[in-house]
Scaffold this motif. Structure first.
Motif, mmCIF file in Angstrom:
data_model
loop_
_atom_site.group_PDB
_atom_site.id
_atom_site.type_symbol
_atom_site.label_atom_id
_atom_site.label_comp_id
_atom_site.label_asym_id
_atom_site.label_seq_id
_atom_site.Cartn_x
_atom_site.Cartn_y
_atom_site.Cartn_z
ATOM 1 N N PRO A 286 0.826 -1.216 0.000
ATOM 2 C CA PRO A 286 0.000 0.000 0.000
ATOM 3 C C PRO A 286 0.857 1.261 0.000
ATOM 4 N N ARG B 87 0.377 7.286 3.653
ATOM 5 C CA ARG B 87 -0.378 8.526 3.866
ATOM 6 C C ARG B 87 0.400 9.502 4.747
ATOM 7 N N ASP C 31 5.348 5.416 -2.519
ATOM 8 C CA ASP C 31 4.547 4.361 -3.156
ATOM 9 C C ASP C 31 4.867 2.994 -2.556
ATOM 10 N N GLY D 179 0.563 0.477 -4.458
ATOM 11 C CA GLY D 179 -0.321 1.634 -4.412
ATOM 12 C C GLY D 179 0.455 2.939 -4.404
ATOM 13 N N ASN E 95 0.282 9.284 -0.848
ATOM 14 C CA ASN E 95 -0.594 10.460 -0.869
ATOM 15 C C ASN E 95 0.023 11.659 -1.572
ATOM 16 N N TYR F 266 -5.280 10.263 2.118
ATOM 17 C CA TYR F 266 -5.520 8.919 1.591
ATOM 18 C C TYR F 266 -4.409 8.536 0.608
ATOM 19 N N GLN G 217 -3.354 4.970 -2.195
ATOM 20 C CA GLN G 217 -3.895 3.767 -2.837
ATOM 21 C C GLN G 217 -3.458 2.499 -2.107
ATOM 22 N N GLU H 272 -2.368 -3.514 -5.391
ATOM 23 C CA GLU H 272 -3.199 -4.470 -6.123
ATOM 24 C C GLU H 272 -2.933 -5.886 -5.639
#
Length: 329
Positions: free
Chosen positions: A21, A24, A41, A127, A130, A143, A145, A148
């Motif tokens: 993930p 943030r 990321d 993901g 932020n 927030y 992402q 996957e």
């Protein structure tokens, strides 16, 4: 290759790694109380990768390794630091291996070259942190992402032997004996049907340090294209041969009939096999005299052929010459 060690079909469960993930995180330092977002990321998930290895001849090493999992990606962190990618897993396979989806039967890829790499399960993307979502109207996005998910499922690996010459014939046609005479291969030889249950490979030495690879394919029976006598497992190995050497023993009742049955089985299995170079040899010809050879030749019409004997060495050297000539047309 002994029968117990040659494996040409395996089903494996592959699972690639999840993406990590995004972070943030907000930048908070002395004198910079509102530094804004700096979340990095997430790392991508690990891939499951199939890799060609020319030193391997069998899928035996995967027979008892049914589940193959790659590593998950790590989370992103502050200061725009990206997470570590998940560890990839490599599956080494022999050249000539085909990967299929077990559920749909779709061919995913073929491994034909040394070092060739193909993804059988792609890792999930990491993901975004932020920092990617900062806008003029949203200076402090809270927030990021999620990563996957990876891909998982049952896959099939099938090996189709890669060889220059494939020996094609009914059981007990003398295929294994010929291979043992022209190469260093030592296949099992006996005077009963289906002695050979797996393909055997041999490197045939030719003139001036040249060579070619010969494959002894297990005997074909009428109806093999329908799966009789494990026909589908045997016939698929013929697809990768450059040239097919048809073999009919001298004690056959009808040479032309046997030849046509063999050709028909190949055509019914895969019509493209008939585009390959074909040559016929009559084996065990030490039991024939010249008159009988002439009679047999007359029944074969225009089919190119040669009489050989692996026991006495009759026409073995001329056969090598003929094979080399046809391979290099």
């Amino acid at each position: 290759m002994s029968g117990s060690n040659f494996v040409d079909y395996v089903k494996i469960y592959c699972r690639s790694g999840k993406g990590g993930p995004g972070s943030r995180h907000m930048r908070r330092e002395k004198y910079i109380p509102k530094g804004g977002p700096d979340g990095g990321d997430g790392g991508r998930g690990g891939h499951v990768i199939v890799r060609g290895n020319s030193q391997m001849w069998t899928l035996l090493h995967l027979k008892f390794r049914k589940h193959i999992f790659a590593g998950h990606g790590a989370s992103g962190s502050g200061q725009c630091s990206s997470g570590k990618a998940g560890d990839d897993v490599f599956i080494d396979v022999p050249l000539g291996t085909i990967a299929k989806d077990q559920e749909t039967g779709e061919v995913l890829f073929e491994i034909t070259e040394e070092g060739q790499e193909e993804h059988i399960a792609q890792g999930g993307r990491g993901g975004l942190g932020n920092t990617h979502f900062k806008t003029s109207t949203n200076q402090t996005p809270q927030y990021a992402q999620p990563g996957e998910d990876g891909h998982e499922g049952w896959k099939i690996l099938e090996l189709k032997v890669l060889a220059d010459v494939g020996l094609v014939g009914f059981p007990s046609a003398g295929k294994s004996t010929l291979l043992s005479v022209v190469s260093a291969a030592r296949p099992k030889i006996a005077d009963y049907h289906f002695t050979t249950l797996v393909p055997n490979l041999g490197i045939v030495a030719y003139r001036d340090d040249r060579s070619f690879v010969m494959a002894d394919i297990p005997g074909i029976i009428e109806g093999a294209h329908e799966g009789k006598g494990l026909g589908h497992r045997f016939l698929r190995h013929i697809e990768r041969n450059s040239m097919l050497l048809f073999m009919i023993p001298a004690d056959s009742d009808d040479y032309l009939k046997e030849y046509n049955i063999l050709v028909n089985e190949l055509e019914m299995y895969n019509p493209e096999l008939l585009d390959k170079e074909r040559y016929l040899v009559i084996t065990k010809s030490d039991m024939l005299d010249e008159d009988l050879m002439e009679e047999i030749s007359a029944t074969l019409h225009e089919i190119p052929h040669m009489f050989i004997s692996s026991i006495t060495g009759l026409n073995i050297a001329p056969l090598k010459d003929e094979i080399w000539k046809r391979l290099n047309r």
